[in-house]
Each structure stands twice: as structure tokens, then as C-alpha cells.
Design an enzyme around this catalytic site. Sequence first.
Site, PDB file in Angstrom:
ATOM      1  N   GLU A   1       0.825  -1.207   0.000  1.00  0.00           N
ATOM      2  CA  GLU A   1       0.000   0.000   0.000  1.00  0.00           C
ATOM      3  C   GLU A   1       0.860   1.258   0.000  1.00  0.00           C
ATOM      4  OE1 GLU A   1      -3.041   0.395  -0.559  1.00  0.00           O
ATOM      5  OE2 GLU A   1      -3.608  -1.716  -0.544  1.00  0.00           O
TER       6      GLU A   1
ATOM      7  N   CYS B   1     -14.248   1.838 -14.158  1.00  0.00           N
ATOM      8  CA  CYS B   1     -14.773   3.189 -13.915  1.00  0.00           C
ATOM      9  C   CYS B   1     -13.591   4.159 -13.896  1.00  0.00           C
ATOM     10  CB  CYS B   1     -15.540   3.211 -12.587  1.00  0.00           C
ATOM     11  SG  CYS B   1     -16.542   4.684 -12.393  1.00  0.00           S
TER      12      CYS B   1
ATOM     13  N   CYS C   1     -18.832   1.817 -19.037  1.00  0.00           N
ATOM     14  CA  CYS C   1     -20.095   1.598 -18.320  1.00  0.00           C
ATOM     15  C   CYS C   1     -20.813   0.335 -18.791  1.00  0.00           C
ATOM     16  CB  CYS C   1     -21.016   2.798 -18.479  1.00  0.00           C
ATOM     17  SG  CYS C   1     -20.324   4.277 -17.712  1.00  0.00           S
TER      18      CYS C   1
HETATM   19 FE1  SF4 Z   1     -18.644   3.972 -13.262  1.00  0.00          FE
HETATM   20 FE2  SF4 Z   1     -20.135   3.697 -15.455  1.00  0.00          FE
HETATM   21 FE3  SF4 Z   1     -20.041   1.785 -13.581  1.00  0.00          FE
HETATM   22 FE4  SF4 Z   1     -21.291   4.056 -13.112  1.00  0.00          FE
HETATM   23  S1  SF4 Z   1     -21.839   2.552 -14.644  1.00  0.00           S
HETATM   24  S2  SF4 Z   1     -19.910   2.979 -11.724  1.00  0.00           S
HETATM   25  S3  SF4 Z   1     -19.985   5.494 -14.183  1.00  0.00           S
HETATM   26  S4  SF4 Z   1     -18.342   2.470 -14.888  1.00  0.00           S
END
Ligand code: SF4
Length: 550
Positions: A97, A274, A281
Site C-alpha cells: 500500500e 470506472c 459503463c
Molecule cells: Fe462507473 Fe459507469 Fe459503472 Fe457508473 S456505470 S460505476 S460510471 S463504470
Amino acid sequence: MSHLRAAAARGLRRSGRTAASPAGKRRKGASPRRGAPAPAPAPPPARHLFSDPAEVEALRGNLLAWYDKCKRDLPWRTLAASEPDANRRAYAVWVSEIMLQQTQASPFGDLVHCLWQIPSCRAWLCLSLTCPLPFVPQKWPTLQALAQASLEEVNELWAGLGYYSRGKRLQEAARKVVSELAGQMPRTAEDLQKLLPGVGRYTAGAIASISYRQATGVVDGNVIRVLCRLRCIGADSSSPAVIDRLWDMANALVDRSRPGDFNQALMELGATVCVPRAPLCGECPVKQHCQARHRVEKELAFASQKLFGKPTPVPDVEDCGVGDCPLCPPAAEPWDSSLGVTNFPRKAAKKQPRVARTATCVLERRGCHRALEYLIVQRPSSGLLAGLWEFPSLPLAQGLQEEKQREVLADYLRAWTGWPVVAEDLRLIGEVIHIFSHIHQTYVVYSLPLDGDVTLDPALSPSRWVTEEEFHASAVSTAMKKVPAGLGPFFPAISLGSQVLKACEKQRGVESSPGKGSKRKRGAKPQGASSTRPGTQLSLRAFLQAPTSS
Ligand code: SF4
């Protein structure tokens, strides 16, 4: 990410107090009645919370299932899962870490986090991490071993990772565990943070959840990004109030039976799916729980219906609408449809780094067998680059002309070495730029060959003459290792820093746009991240593995 992690860590130092809330802010002129209990802070609007237990359960399950299938095979994870000794387990997680903090500036972090994104590099990286690196000594498999090392040894091995105070504090903490805690690592996040120097809220949570399965959350830059998107948090994500809310959220969300895996899964999601600029997404295991994605989908649906002239109600995509929601984007920076989910998180404008200039002189002489030697001095034991070695250096006032720079440097060297240094003898090599987290540092590099012996005042900083090889092996900062590049043939093994090259090109009359080399491009490695010599770069494996018996 580094700054967010630091902000998150700062937030934890406030542990024990409830999350700050704008509702708790006093209006101008208002004063609380003496003796009256302060009004309880208003809870944030529901859209920013995880208030439905069924949704929390579903999110945990989806995230852990994805993690089990897709997690990266990183060496410290294997160690944390397979090591039966709790102290060694905690030590391994702790070291990993600390090394991975400030990943943007850490060659090790870059190695893992960037190369892992490229499928063709995975096999290579995996192989590298599982092979003993022949050029790095295998050191300190236990905290007892680390406690016995000297600071000089730690600095030498840490050289190239940057943020040298971390190595120092890691060793101080190891010594404390050995001398004051009977070799036993503290067993809870609270005690880890309270008892070990350099262990902040994030590190304590990571060690406790991964090594001891304590159900405690973690908040780092990746987690901040994921949570802000999941709950449409658009207020300044580095502010104490928001950081406190995110810690509350992380602690509430963490899976009770697999806390370490859950925390790593959340961070992994932020590191691989993300991501800051182009989140995936469509592949996200928690997309059905993501408010930011819902908002984008609603807007898209509304826009397409409008396009076909269908009467549609205005989508429910406004922010909380109360005007003073502590977690919504500020009114001056409303939702920008072109950014989609990357509207979140938001940070206040970053403070500009301080600009500093330092004159540095490479003093060289012919030593034994006529080999070239260079003088290095040790920095003070506290402050920036504490205890590291460097060429004699002198901070310069801003705006000093070159002629004046020479004079002040010559004065300094004269007083320090007792040698009759004259300004005209100092040869300008060029400029080296190094970006620290908070300082834009320019080293103006000179060289000076000496023909005789120099007697240095022992009352001044420790100093020594080193050969090129010894220079490489010394605890010298990354910034200082860029300096000899300008000397070319004398230090052939050092990879040339781009700024030095530009400076040298300038010296030779080659056209080069001023300052261009100092700019950081998107996604480019920060200046401090480049390792100047592979042999001095520390890896986690090198840090933890015991020497092979000879
Ligand atoms: Fe992130 Fe898209 Fe998942 Fe929402 S849907 S947590 S913006 S990757």
C-alpha cells in the site's frame, strides 16, 4: 489519484467526529445558544445515499462476483491470501500500500496500473513480478528485518520511487512494532492508525480489511470516483465534508464477510472499468446501481424521443433542486451533458505548484587510478528529500541573471570547499526540470573540474567523493539523477532526462521551444516517475523476499 488519496487520508484523521455537513455550518452573524446542543446535521438527500438494504446486498454481490472473475493477479494479493502468519500478512499489505500510494509518481504503480491495461504486456509483467529481479538485492522479508536496516539502506533501495519520507516512516513504524509492540502488528484499523507513524486512515483500513478481515471501508482516489458516480456526488470531492460522507458510505457498503475483497474490488473497478476519462459503463458490474449512468440514459431517451417529435415529460434529471445540497455540483458548474458520467467527481481547481530554482554544481576530480570522482553531500535529516545525497546545491532567488548565479554559486563553493573557485570557471551544463507534487523545480547545472585535493569542513553537511558506479548505488533522489545526464560520456549508464537533452540542445544552438519539455501530457508519466536506472528501482518483491541462501 494521489491527491485524492491524501485528502481521503486527511479526512480520516478527523475520525471520531461525525461528518461535517453544510447543515452544521453557522450562518453569518448567527451564534449557537450557550449550552444548547448543536442541531443534528440534516442527512443528505436520498439520491446520494445507499439507504435500501436490498440494493446494498445486490451491489456487494455483483461487485464481488465480478472481482472473483476479473481480478488482476497481483503479487501482494497472493501473499495476503496465502500467508498464515497475520503479522507477515499485514506487513506485506502495508508495504504494497505504501508503494502504491501516489501511483502516478511511482514507477512501480505505473508498472502495475498502466501495463496491466495492455493485454500483451500482462504476461510479461506477470513474469517480471514473479521472477526475482537479479539487479535488486532481496531485502527485508519481515518487519524485524526492516527494523534492523539502516535509514541509508532504506533510502538507497527506495531511490527512484519518490516520496522518500514514506520509506523512512515505514521503517520507523517497523522499529516501533518491534521495540514497543513486541513484534505484533496492531490488529484493528483504529490501532494501526493510532500507533504507527505514517499509517493514515486509508492504509489502516486496507491493512485491517485485507489482512484481518475487519469490516472497515477504504477511500482512495479510485473509490472516490466510483462512489461519486454511483451517487451523483458533484460537490468538491477533495473537501472535508464530502470526504467524510464518502468514508461513511464506504464503511456502510463494505461486505461484512469479505471486507478485504470488497475493498479491493471497489478499487479495482475504479482502476480498470470506472476509469477517469472513458469509463466502460457497458461492462460495469454495478451499472444498475449507478445514478450517474441513469441520468445519462434518461437524457438520451428524452433526446431521442424529442428528435422523433414524441411528446415526452421533462426527464427527472435535475440535481436535488434545493439549491444548497451539500453533495450536488455547485450552481455555477451545472451538469454538462457532453461529459456524461464523467461529470463526477469534481475537484476544486488545483493549487499551482511553487516555482523554485536551484544552482547545482558537479565537482569532479581524478581519484585513485585516475578514475573520475564526483562530490556528493547529504541533505538535512528533515524536510524535502531528507537524508538523501545530492551534488552541492544552492537555492536561487527568482529572476537572478546567469552572471549573478555563477557568482553566488562560486561564493558558496569557495566558502564550503576552501578552494579558490572563480565564477568564470563554472561551466554551465544546462537546466533540469523536476516536478515534485508541490514544487516546479529547476536545477541550473554547472560543472567544475578540480585539480588538487579539497579539504571539506567536517562541521558542514556530510559529504563524500563517489565514482559513477557509487553514485548510482547511493541514496540519490530521482531529480538529482537527472543531473549527470548533461555530462554525457561521464555518466553513460544514466538514461537522459528529456529536459537535460533540451537544455543541452539549447547549449549547442539547437532550436527548442522553451518550457515545452516540462509540460505534462494527459496520461503521460509524470516527470518524477521516470526511473533513471533500472538497477535502483525497488519492487515489492525485492522488498519482501528473503535473500536466497548462498
Ligand atoms: Fe462507473 Fe459507469 Fe459503472 Fe457508473 S456505470 S460505476 S460510471 S463504470
